[in-house]
Enzyme design. Structure first.
Site, PDB file in Angstrom:
ATOM      1  N   LEU A  22       2.004   0.525  -0.928  1.00 50.62           N
ATOM      2  CA  LEU A  22       1.402   0.600  -2.143  1.00 50.62           C
ATOM      3  C   LEU A  22       0.277   1.841  -2.305  1.00 50.62           C
ATOM      4  O   LEU A  22      -0.035   2.161  -3.196  1.00 50.62           O
ATOM      5  CB  LEU A  22       0.273  -0.579  -2.291  1.00 50.62           C
ATOM      6  CG  LEU A  22       0.843  -1.985  -2.556  1.00 50.62           C
ATOM      7  CD1 LEU A  22       0.014  -2.937  -2.190  1.00 50.62           C
ATOM      8  CD2 LEU A  22       1.252  -2.043  -3.915  1.00 50.62           C
ATOM      9  N   GLY A  23       0.026   2.521  -1.130  1.00 52.40           N
ATOM     10  CA  GLY A  23      -0.729   3.834  -1.226  1.00 52.40           C
ATOM     11  C   GLY A  23      -1.082   3.998   0.205  1.00 52.40           C
ATOM     12  O   GLY A  23      -0.701   3.478   0.933  1.00 52.40           O
ATOM     13  N   GLY A  25      -4.135   6.808   2.288  1.00 57.11           N
ATOM     14  CA  GLY A  25      -5.312   7.873   2.462  1.00 57.11           C
ATOM     15  C   GLY A  25      -5.679   8.181   3.778  1.00 57.11           C
ATOM     16  O   GLY A  25      -4.925   7.826   4.672  1.00 57.11           O
ATOM     17  N   GLY A  26      -6.962   8.570   3.991  1.00 55.15           N
ATOM     18  CA  GLY A  26      -7.592   8.980   5.224  1.00 55.15           C
ATOM     19  C   GLY A  26      -7.559   7.979   6.220  1.00 55.15           C
ATOM     20  O   GLY A  26      -7.443   8.206   7.323  1.00 55.15           O
ATOM     21  N   MET A  27      -7.741   6.678   5.860  1.00 60.55           N
ATOM     22  CA  MET A  27      -8.019   5.834   6.961  1.00 60.55           C
ATOM     23  C   MET A  27      -6.496   5.088   7.268  1.00 60.55           C
ATOM     24  O   MET A  27      -6.382   4.507   8.366  1.00 60.55           O
ATOM     25  CB  MET A  27      -8.701   4.557   6.754  1.00 60.55           C
ATOM     26  CG  MET A  27     -10.420   4.909   6.653  1.00 60.55           C
ATOM     27  SD  MET A  27     -11.393   3.570   6.215  1.00 60.55           S
ATOM     28  CE  MET A  27     -11.051   2.627   7.471  1.00 60.55           C
ATOM     29  N   GLY A  28      -5.538   5.039   6.399  1.00 63.62           N
ATOM     30  CA  GLY A  28      -4.369   4.596   6.946  1.00 63.62           C
ATOM     31  C   GLY A  28      -3.290   4.281   5.444  1.00 63.62           C
ATOM     32  O   GLY A  28      -3.583   5.224   4.516  1.00 63.62           O
ATOM     33  N   VAL A  30      -1.454   1.377   2.989  1.00 65.54           N
ATOM     34  CA  VAL A  30      -1.661  -0.020   2.339  1.00 65.54           C
ATOM     35  C   VAL A  30      -0.261  -0.547   2.074  1.00 65.54           C
ATOM     36  O   VAL A  30       0.447   0.303   1.192  1.00 65.54           O
ATOM     37  CB  VAL A  30      -2.677  -0.045   1.307  1.00 65.54           C
ATOM     38  CG1 VAL A  30      -2.795  -1.459   0.684  1.00 65.54           C
ATOM     39  CG2 VAL A  30      -4.114   0.320   1.631  1.00 65.54           C
ATOM     40  N   LYS A  44      -3.583  -3.486   5.231  1.00 68.37           N
ATOM     41  CA  LYS A  44      -4.225  -2.180   5.414  1.00 68.37           C
ATOM     42  C   LYS A  44      -3.604  -1.772   6.822  1.00 68.37           C
ATOM     43  O   LYS A  44      -4.417  -2.517   7.730  1.00 68.37           O
ATOM     44  CB  LYS A  44      -5.631  -1.904   5.046  1.00 68.37           C
ATOM     45  CG  LYS A  44      -6.179  -0.378   5.409  1.00 68.37           C
ATOM     46  CD  LYS A  44      -7.813  -0.341   5.258  1.00 68.37           C
ATOM     47  CE  LYS A  44      -8.057  -0.237   3.773  1.00 68.37           C
ATOM     48  NZ  LYS A  44      -9.345   0.199   3.558  1.00 68.37           N
ATOM     49  N   ASP A 138     -18.167   3.392   0.309  1.00 67.37           N
ATOM     50  CA  ASP A 138     -16.862   4.160  -0.449  1.00 67.37           C
ATOM     51  C   ASP A 138     -16.797   3.485  -1.640  1.00 67.37           C
ATOM     52  O   ASP A 138     -15.568   3.503  -2.157  1.00 67.37           O
ATOM     53  CB  ASP A 138     -15.712   4.144   0.597  1.00 67.37           C
ATOM     54  CG  ASP A 138     -14.855   5.187   0.116  1.00 67.37           C
ATOM     55  OD1 ASP A 138     -15.224   6.146  -0.916  1.00 67.37           O
ATOM     56  OD2 ASP A 138     -13.717   5.077   0.339  1.00 67.37           O
TER      57      ASP A 138
END
Length: 544
Positions: A22-23, A25-28, A30, A44, A138
């Protein structure tokens, strides 16, 4: 949008079958997944380089436990997590609906009715989140989902575990999106701590974005945006009516000048909603899940963040004030240029709601006890608003105790005894009748120092954590200076046998304050996933 799994993506985590990406980013990353019960969920998966960091795993576990306390009616409910898995992962409710950033990018700025709906929905979510002792950290349009049943705020609280593990913050990165960061987020040199007020600032920026299609401090780069946040007033052209005043207050440079989430909500509900107020979404489409978050950008929160499956295209009492000068503004330039590693060591995160929760009625105490933070210790009036008056209800008494306005006994619920700090400086338990059993809470951000009122103790009157020769932690008298050993989170746990709210007392660094039945003493220990065995109720003993 479900992009399908990529080569190398896991096909199963624990009991969850991964269906598509699904997407990221910086943390991991999804993933859309199916639970063992057949329910669609969002999973996540934390970045692989964090998987072997014990500090991160401990913080991740702690933040997940806190996030589970947030009422799910206005957030994506936390369903499951495994901090010990390789890699760690978090499972949350899969929300059907587009993100606010997608709606604005596709449809343009919202109508006045739509903006009011977003403002109310997000303020309601923050009231619940802060009331559970969590700070979002955030909040941005990509983390606001417009679901068929109402506004959902996602990805709350977990960012702290990543942020506090600063060695994993990559070059030119901070946790969050610059355009929605409060000034104190950049002012790392002063050591000022980030609290719920940072989320209020982000609320103002999110509402302004919904109304105008741009962020109120928009600059040509992340550095320029940060400089405007630190030094310039917000650009609120296009936002009018009573909402403009609330947004302007939320975007104040000084955290103490911003309203609390509860005060925002009260202001929104008492001001006239725009005529024809309806679902602010307009339309809802499938998608929506938690943003992996973590990277800095200078825009409005789009760009590969994994939200809604979208592919983004483009108060009473004196308060201490401190001006943010050019030193802080210059510091942020160094933070955001390449080659600098950044990361903030945050002291605390816990807070407490009144006994009736985030929706408590009545006049909020200055400083937001009703929304999860302590009231201003300088407030001279009682919760009833009358100087020197006794609190009239249980909720009023709780707010006054948390505001440091009442003397209290710290009653250990499980053994029906009370903490005491005798002259020798070692914390004991007793029957609560001596002068060494009286304490007062001194708010420090969203947390507290616990000060003894024993007149025989001229020095070291605050409770603090000390390690013995073998490394075990226990409570002693300490100097009343805020620090990792003297600041405690107070988190609501339930009720004692007399119907009073019970709390856990937690040191961010050393763990939970516990009673040892075998050793007959108070100690402090990290419990991991074990249940908290010792809770405390606050017994009112009159004005402080």
């Amino acid at each position: 949008m479900n992009d399908g799994l990529r080569p190398g993506d896991p096909v199963r985590l624990g009991g969850y079958e991964l269906l598509g990406r699904l997407g990221e980013g910086g943390m991991g990353s999804v993933f859309l997944a199916r639970s063992p019960q057949g329910r669609r969920v969002a999973v996540k998966v934390v970045r692989s380089e964090l998987a072997h960091d014990d500090e991160f795993r401990g913080r991740f576990r702690s933040e997940v436990n806190r996030a589970r306390q947030v009422p799910p009616f206005c957030t994506a409910e936390v369903l499951d997590a495994d901090p010990d898995h390789d890699p760690p992962y978090l499972v949350v409710e899969y929300v059907e609906g587009p993100s606010l950033v997608r709606v604005i990018r596709e449809q343009g700025p919202m109508t006045a009715a739509g903006v009011h709906g977003i403002a109310v929905g997000v303020a309601t979510s923050l009231t619940a989140i802060h009331g559970a002792g969590v700070i979002h950290r955030d909040l941005k349009p990509a983390n606001v989902l417009i679901a068929p049943g109402g506004i959902k705020v996602i990805d709350f609280g977990i960012a702290r575990a990543f942020e506090a593990t600063s060695q994993h913050t990559r070059t030119n990165q901070m946790v969050g999106t610059v355009a929605y960061m409060a000034p104190e987020r950049f002012d790392t040199a002063s050591g000022r701590q980030v609290g719920p007020a940072a989320d209020i600032f982000a609320w103002g920026a999110v509402v302004a974005f919904a109304a105008t299609g741009r962020t109120p401090f928009e600059g040509e780069s992340a550095t320029a945006t940060a400089m405007r946040i630190l030094t310039q007033p917000p650009d609120l052209a296009g936002l009018g009516g009573p909402l403009r005043d609330l947004v302007s207050r939320a975007l104040a440079k000084e955290p103490a000048d911003r309203p609390t989430a509860r005060e925002l909500l009260d202001g929104l509900l008492t001001s006239a909603a725009p005529a024809g107020s309806t679902d602010p979404a307009g339309t809802a489409d499938p998608g929506g899940t938690a943003d992996p978050g973590g990277t800095v950008d200078d825009g409005s929160g789009g760009g590969g963040d994994g939200h809604s499956g979208a592919t983004s295209t483009g108060p009473a009492g004196k308060r201490r004030r401190r001006l943010i000068g050019l030193g802080a503004a210059a510091a942020v330039v160094a933070v955001l240029v390449p080659g600098v590693l950044v990361g903030q060591q945050l002291l605390h995160d816990r807070s407490d709601a009144s006994p009736t929760g985030a929706g408590t009625t009545g006049t909020p105490t200055t400083g937001a006890a009703a929304t999860g933070g302590p009231a201003s210790p300088s407030a001279a009036t009682s919760p009833s608003g009358t100087p020197g008056a006794s609190p009239s209800t249980a909720a009023d008494r709780t707010r006054a105790m948390l505001a440091g306005q009442r003397r209290i006994l710290l009653h250990v619920v499980e053994i029906d005894r009370d903490l005491s700090l005798p002259f020798d400086g070692e914390v004991k338990v007793g029957d609560g009748t001596g002068k060494d059993a009286l304490f007062v809470l001194e708010p420090v951000g969203v947390d507290y120092m616990i000060k003894s009122l024993n007149p025989e103790i001229a020095h070291r009157p605050c409770l603090g954590v000390k390690l013995d020769a073998e490394g075990y932690a226990f409570l002693v008298g300490a100097d009343c200076q805020p620090g990792v050993a003297t600041v405690f989170g107070i988190s609501r746990e339930g009720r004692d046998d007399k119907g009073r709210t019970s709390y856990s007392v937690i040191s961010e660094k050393y763990g939970v304050v516990q009673w040892s039945p075998s050793q007959k003493k108070i100690y402090v220990e990290h419990l991991g996933d074990a249940p908290i065995a010792t809770t405390f109720s606050l017994v009112d003993r009159g004005a402080a």
